[in-house]
Write a protein that holds these residues in place. Sequence first.
Motif, PDB file in Angstrom:
ATOM      1  N   SER A 194      -6.500  14.344  -0.704  1.00 52.94           N
ATOM      2  CA  SER A 194      -6.974  13.417   0.324  1.00 52.94           C
ATOM      3  C   SER A 194      -8.382  13.736   0.814  1.00 52.94           C
ATOM      4  O   SER A 194      -9.154  12.851   1.127  1.00 52.94           O
ATOM      5  CB  SER A 194      -6.006  13.417   1.500  1.00 52.94           C
ATOM      6  N   SER A 195      -8.744  14.997   0.854  1.00 53.91           N
ATOM      7  CA  SER A 195      -9.973  15.369   1.547  1.00 53.91           C
ATOM      8  C   SER A 195     -11.238  15.200   0.701  1.00 53.91           C
ATOM      9  O   SER A 195     -12.332  15.125   1.223  1.00 53.91           O
ATOM     10  CB  SER A 195      -9.869  16.812   2.017  1.00 53.91           C
ATOM     11  N   THR A 196     -11.074  15.132  -0.612  1.00 50.13           N
ATOM     12  CA  THR A 196     -12.265  15.153  -1.461  1.00 50.13           C
ATOM     13  C   THR A 196     -12.960  13.789  -1.545  1.00 50.13           C
ATOM     14  O   THR A 196     -12.348  12.761  -1.323  1.00 50.13           O
ATOM     15  CB  THR A 196     -11.910  15.586  -2.888  1.00 50.13           C
ATOM     16  N   ILE A 197     -14.237  13.793  -1.866  1.00 50.47           N
ATOM     17  CA  ILE A 197     -15.009  12.565  -2.049  1.00 50.47           C
ATOM     18  C   ILE A 197     -14.650  11.988  -3.422  1.00 50.47           C
ATOM     19  O   ILE A 197     -14.576  12.714  -4.408  1.00 50.47           O
ATOM     20  CB  ILE A 197     -16.518  12.876  -1.982  1.00 50.47           C
ATOM     21  N   SER A 198     -14.421  10.680  -3.474  1.00 48.41           N
ATOM     22  CA  SER A 198     -14.018  10.043  -4.727  1.00 48.41           C
ATOM     23  C   SER A 198     -15.147  10.125  -5.770  1.00 48.41           C
ATOM     24  O   SER A 198     -16.278   9.738  -5.506  1.00 48.41           O
ATOM     25  CB  SER A 198     -13.633   8.596  -4.429  1.00 48.41           C
ATOM     26  N   LEU A 199     -14.807  10.632  -6.944  1.00 47.01           N
ATOM     27  CA  LEU A 199     -15.813  10.866  -7.981  1.00 47.01           C
ATOM     28  C   LEU A 199     -16.545   9.592  -8.433  1.00 47.01           C
ATOM     29  O   LEU A 199     -17.774   9.577  -8.475  1.00 47.01           O
ATOM     30  CB  LEU A 199     -15.154  11.614  -9.153  1.00 47.01           C
ATOM     31  N   PRO A 200     -15.832   8.506  -8.771  1.00 51.20           N
ATOM     32  CA  PRO A 200     -16.576   7.323  -9.224  1.00 51.20           C
ATOM     33  C   PRO A 200     -17.474   6.722  -8.136  1.00 51.20           C
ATOM     34  O   PRO A 200     -18.429   6.017  -8.437  1.00 51.20           O
ATOM     35  CB  PRO A 200     -15.476   6.329  -9.611  1.00 51.20           C
ATOM     36  N   ALA A 225     -21.482  21.510  -3.597  1.00 55.54           N
ATOM     37  CA  ALA A 225     -21.049  20.113  -3.425  1.00 55.54           C
ATOM     38  C   ALA A 225     -20.873  19.797  -1.942  1.00 55.54           C
ATOM     39  O   ALA A 225     -21.335  18.757  -1.466  1.00 55.54           O
ATOM     40  CB  ALA A 225     -19.756  19.862  -4.192  1.00 55.54           C
ATOM     41  N   ASN A 226     -20.251  20.684  -1.205  1.00 50.88           N
ATOM     42  CA  ASN A 226     -20.046  20.438   0.229  1.00 50.88           C
ATOM     43  C   ASN A 226     -21.368  20.331   0.961  1.00 50.88           C
ATOM     44  O   ASN A 226     -21.561  19.450   1.797  1.00 50.88           O
ATOM     45  CB  ASN A 226     -19.198  21.546   0.854  1.00 50.88           C
ATOM     46  N   ALA A 227     -22.299  21.228   0.637  1.00 48.23           N
ATOM     47  CA  ALA A 227     -23.599  21.202   1.312  1.00 48.23           C
ATOM     48  C   ALA A 227     -24.323  19.882   1.047  1.00 48.23           C
ATOM     49  O   ALA A 227     -25.030  19.363   1.897  1.00 48.23           O
ATOM     50  CB  ALA A 227     -24.446  22.387   0.851  1.00 48.23           C
ATOM     51  N   LEU A 228     -24.133  19.320  -0.165  1.00 50.59           N
ATOM     52  CA  LEU A 228     -24.820  18.084  -0.551  1.00 50.59           C
ATOM     53  C   LEU A 228     -24.019  16.828  -0.210  1.00 50.59           C
ATOM     54  O   LEU A 228     -24.482  15.714  -0.417  1.00 50.59           O
ATOM     55  CB  LEU A 228     -25.068  18.085  -2.066  1.00 50.59           C
ATOM     56  N   GLY A 229     -22.784  16.994   0.255  1.00 50.89           N
ATOM     57  CA  GLY A 229     -21.894  15.839   0.443  1.00 50.89           C
ATOM     58  C   GLY A 229     -21.555  15.206  -0.890  1.00 50.89           C
ATOM     59  O   GLY A 229     -21.461  13.990  -1.015  1.00 50.89           O
ATOM     60  N   ALA A 230     -21.378  16.043  -1.911  1.00 52.79           N
ATOM     61  CA  ALA A 230     -21.179  15.554  -3.276  1.00 52.79           C
ATOM     62  C   ALA A 230     -19.718  15.675  -3.705  1.00 52.79           C
ATOM     63  O   ALA A 230     -18.946  16.431  -3.126  1.00 52.79           O
ATOM     64  CB  ALA A 230     -22.051  16.375  -4.233  1.00 52.79           C
ATOM     65  N   ALA A 231     -19.358  14.928  -4.752  1.00 50.58           N
ATOM     66  CA  ALA A 231     -18.053  15.088  -5.392  1.00 50.58           C
ATOM     67  C   ALA A 231     -18.194  16.156  -6.469  1.00 50.58           C
ATOM     68  O   ALA A 231     -19.295  16.384  -6.985  1.00 50.58           O
ATOM     69  CB  ALA A 231     -17.608  13.775  -6.013  1.00 50.58           C
ATOM     70  N   LYS A 256     -16.422   7.834 -16.251  1.00 50.04           N
ATOM     71  CA  LYS A 256     -17.847   7.572 -16.445  1.00 50.04           C
ATOM     72  C   LYS A 256     -18.472   7.479 -15.064  1.00 50.04           C
ATOM     73  O   LYS A 256     -17.999   6.712 -14.235  1.00 50.04           O
ATOM     74  CB  LYS A 256     -18.085   6.251 -17.182  1.00 50.04           C
ATOM     75  N   VAL A 257     -19.506   8.257 -14.828  1.00 48.84           N
ATOM     76  CA  VAL A 257     -20.121   8.224 -13.507  1.00 48.84           C
ATOM     77  C   VAL A 257     -21.565   7.734 -13.621  1.00 48.84           C
ATOM     78  O   VAL A 257     -22.209   7.917 -14.655  1.00 48.84           O
ATOM     79  CB  VAL A 257     -20.078   9.615 -12.822  1.00 48.84           C
TER      80      VAL A 257
END
Lengths: 320, 244
Positions: A194-200, A225-231, A256-257
């Motif tokens: 639930s907590s992670t940023i959606s990859l696509p 990733a956390n520092a950048l707000g990234a997935a 595919k991203v």
Amino acid sequence: MSVIIFTEIDNGALKKSSLEAVYYGAEVAKMKGTTATVLAIGEASEAELAKAGNFGATKVLHANDARLATGNIQAYADVLASAVTQENAEVVILAKSSLGDAVAARVAGKLKAAIVSNVTELPDLSGGFKVTRSIYTGKAFATVEMKSDKKIIAIKKNAVSVVESGASAGVEVFTPALKDADFAVKVTGTHKASSTISLPEADIVVSAGRGLKGPENWGIVEDLANALGAATACSKPVSDLDWRPHHEHVGQTGIKVSPNLYIACGISGAIQHLAGVNSSKVIVVINKDPEAPFFKAADYGIVGDVFDILPRLTKAVKAL
Amino acid sequence: MKILVCVTSVPDTTAKISFTDGDTKFNKAGVTYITGPYDDYALSRAVELKEKLGGTVTVLNVGESDSEQVIRKCLAIGADDAIRVNCEPKDSYFTAVQIATIAAQENYDLILMGRESIDFNSGVVHGLVGEMLGIPSLSPVMKLEIEGTTAKMTREIEGGKEDIEASLPLVLGCQEPIAEWKIPNMRGIMTARTKPLRVVEPVGDDLTITEKFTLPAPKGACKMIPAENAEELIALLKNEAKVL
Ligand SMILES: Cc1cc2nc3c(=O)[nH]c(=O)nc-3n(C[C@H](O)[C@H](O)[C@H](O)COP(=O)(O)OP(=O)(O)OC[C@H]3O[C@@H](n4cnc5c(N)ncnc54)[C@H](O)[C@@H]3O)c2cc1C
Ligand SMILES: Nc1ncnc2c1ncn2[C@@H]1O[C@H](COP(=O)(O)O)[C@@H](O)[C@H]1O
């Protein structure tokens, strides 16, 4: 002859990819001299749905039957087809996703409509209705003319640069009849991180490969990733070895991203991996081998040891 | 159990893509063709189910005669017979009409496909066929067990997965780890030569025209940052590339 945009609701909010689709649809509507209507299925407040106006829609149809609370491909496709009929829509826009693709396909089947997926830019209406799509897993593009009366378009992330207008859309309740047969497929359990940023959906992706040596070392990837707000993402061998979950693996046989920034750490850059990331805007490669093929596909590169470089980058990001 | 597996014949995953005839045709020269990697998973699971539950596996390809090499390989892996619809698969709708037309003539319990083809990557043919036949379609399915007339499945969703139950017949788009890829053995290769391969002509019209192909613009040179100044990368991403 309006344009309809199928949107997805996640935790009471319109998904980011859906808002991009709304903007795309509104631009198509403008070209055709008509208006853009949004279909939103599931639980969300009127204020949240009115935000579609900010992305160019004039009206939102809200279907909120309790039976539609979870993504149901057949039922959603029926609701969308009803909306297309009610609005006399010519063009249907969706953002590519596991639900969007499936709904788009079934609606195309119902409406006998041409369907083009992975569309990367706005259509060209100067002679017929032409769209450009990514093919061969990002290795080429095709320009395709859609000949049918109704047209279904599934867009890829970053197909348009969104400009917000500040307007808001009118929200109408939409209650098409539902068929029992649409509920024959039963979802018996959902397992979701639930907590992670959606990859696509992510604008920034930090991805790591076998160079990380083992799952116990992923902390340095997650910190950046956390520092950048990234997935976070990974290469295929990493998910095959069960270091990371399958839904994180990108490439020809994975997700595919197309983020604005893709940072590859300890990934060699095999052609099958590149196939899933080659439409990223900016690619950064960190690899200790200067001959790693990934550098040929990169915009920025650092030849170095991920165990040294990643923590330093995290620190530099935090200092921004 | 009567299973139909739909397979594509696609350029090998390492193939260099180029075009001819003023960028209107795919350049087949020097390209090796393989079974779509996801279609391989669908076929492998179909053969496993046949071995466990009995029944037949039919392979279907919408494609020109040069896809017969891939079809024979599928027969060598364990499919019983094959059908080829003799045409270029021009668009998803047209391809789905061909598959649905064949499927409507037989009562398949399962129609297995790949999650997506690796040439067009649309991930829509299974949904189209499901709709045309009036049966459910699900994708990407990563686990499939059959108990009587019920299928128990796991489907991947963004950031996780869901468990699903549905009655047969079904159309499914498959992906790993639904089965281990099977490799043909000597006996399979020998028997494949005599297994029936029926060629039928297409029906209906395509709804799109592909006008031209283009290749992505070549990447500029990679800007290298010395490891001792790695922190500079962050400033470059912010001020030069403007992605932070
Ligand atoms: C049909 C098919 C489909 C495939 N689909 C996919 C796919 O979808 N996605 C995918 O990713 N792959 C896919 N592959 C696999 C692909 O060919 C490669 O094998 C894979 O991408 C390699 O993963 P990797 O880069 O993590 O590992 P490796 O190739 O082992 O590379 C590891 C890299 O890490 C570097 N390294 C090691 N230690 C360090 C360190 N301390 N610091 C910095 N760098 C370090 C090494 O120099 C090396 O470049 C597919 C293959 C096939 C045949
Ligand atoms: N020409 C074709 N012949 C047979 N099956 C196909 C064909 N095209 C697509 N399929 C099936 O549909 C799946 C999804 O394809 P696509 O919608 O193109 O991504 C593939 O993995 C195949 O199983």
